[in-house]
Design a protein around this motif. Structure first.
Motif, PDB file in Angstrom:
ATOM      1  N   VAL A  37      25.229 -19.415 -28.505  1.00  0.00           N
ATOM      2  CA  VAL A  37      26.283 -20.263 -27.954  1.00  0.00           C
ATOM      3  C   VAL A  37      27.478 -19.372 -27.654  1.00  0.00           C
ATOM      4  O   VAL A  37      27.956 -18.641 -28.534  1.00  0.00           O
ATOM      5  CB  VAL A  37      26.665 -21.383 -28.943  1.00  0.00           C
ATOM      6  N   ALA A  61      28.372 -25.440 -32.092  1.00  0.00           N
ATOM      7  CA  ALA A  61      27.272 -24.780 -32.813  1.00  0.00           C
ATOM      8  C   ALA A  61      26.633 -25.721 -33.825  1.00  0.00           C
ATOM      9  O   ALA A  61      25.395 -25.810 -33.917  1.00  0.00           O
ATOM     10  CB  ALA A  61      27.790 -23.517 -33.505  1.00  0.00           C
ATOM     11  N   VAL A  91      21.424 -21.328 -34.462  1.00  0.00           N
ATOM     12  CA  VAL A  91      22.498 -20.996 -33.529  1.00  0.00           C
ATOM     13  C   VAL A  91      23.269 -19.782 -34.022  1.00  0.00           C
ATOM     14  O   VAL A  91      23.605 -19.672 -35.201  1.00  0.00           O
ATOM     15  CB  VAL A  91      23.470 -22.191 -33.385  1.00  0.00           C
ATOM     16  N   CYS A 101      26.806 -17.851 -32.666  1.00  0.00           N
ATOM     17  CA  CYS A 101      27.937 -17.892 -31.748  1.00  0.00           C
ATOM     18  C   CYS A 101      28.774 -16.625 -31.960  1.00  0.00           C
ATOM     19  O   CYS A 101      29.568 -16.548 -32.908  1.00  0.00           O
ATOM     20  CB  CYS A 101      28.771 -19.152 -31.995  1.00  0.00           C
TER      21      CYS A 101
END
Length: 220
Positions: free
Chosen positions: A29, A44, A54, A56
């Motif tokens: 992300v 997220a 995820v 980020c």
């Protein structure tokens, strides 16, 4: 959960991680020009609740470690300045480091917002780390529309976005007919961000449904 990544050039950057570590579908992300702030952690965690792992990455760490901004005009200017200090090639290294931190064997996608929308496009065209890519209101995509994606791509734009004219969106459609492009009447830049004045809940929900459906098709 906060973690640290190592890019191919040795740069170390922080990242926010969420979701099951043994997930079969995983996402990088990519932040707006405001850092990995509360909104990006919210995004997220939302994907994590859908079963994705995820990561980020804090792309601003190349210019200023720990930069986390709000949405006031002065934050916009600071974010633009930080983004301008970072070489796009380094940003690509950082998202590839994030991809490498996803579960081994998982199908990997990338999704980005604002600056991150453009970065997600570059992730699709300049890297082979991802099996699917989604970009929301990426202002730099039109200029790079002749680049050929290495994976399926879906894009989202607000029709009332003052920074991305519809002529840019149509140019992307013409250059890349294989790419799914959605526009949202009346929606402005940042329409999917619950902390912006431009937030449009109905459009955000529809775009999220389309995004999840896209990943369901391409990350299985």
């Amino acid at each position: 959960m906060q973690t640290e990544l190592a890019a191919a050039d040795g740069h170390r950057l922080s990242a926010w991680c969420a979701g099951p570590e043994d997930a079969t579908r995983a996402l990088v992300v990519v932040q707006e020009i405001f850092g990995v702030n509360r909104h990006m952690r919210h995004v997220a965690e939302g994907f994590a609740r859908q079963g994705f792992r995820v990561v980020c990455p804090a792309l601003f760490d190349r210019a200023e470690r720990g930069a986390e901004l709000g949405y006031a005009p002065e934050d916009v200017q600071r974010g633009l300045k930080l983004r301008g200090a970072i070489d796009p090639a380094d940003t690509l290294r950082d998202i590839e480091a994030a991809a490498a931190a996803l579960p081994r064997g998982a199908r990997r996608g990338i999704i980005g917002y604002c600056w991150g929308g453009t970065v997600a496009w570059h992730g699709a065209t300049r890297s082979r780390a991802f099996q699917a890519a989604i970009g929301y209101y990426g202002g730099g995509i039109a200029a790079a529309r002749e680049e050929v994606p290495n994976c399926p791509v879906q894009l989202h734009f607000g029709e009332a976005d003052k920074g991305i004219p519809l002529s840019d969106v149509e140019a992307i459609r013409a250059a890349r007919p294989e790419v799914e492009v959605f526009t949202y009447p009346g929606a402005q830049h940042g329409f999917a961000c619950e902390e912006r004045a431009s937030y449009s809940p109905a459009d955000a929900v529809l775009a999220e449904q389309r995004s999840l459906g896209f990943f369901e098709r391409h990350l299985k």
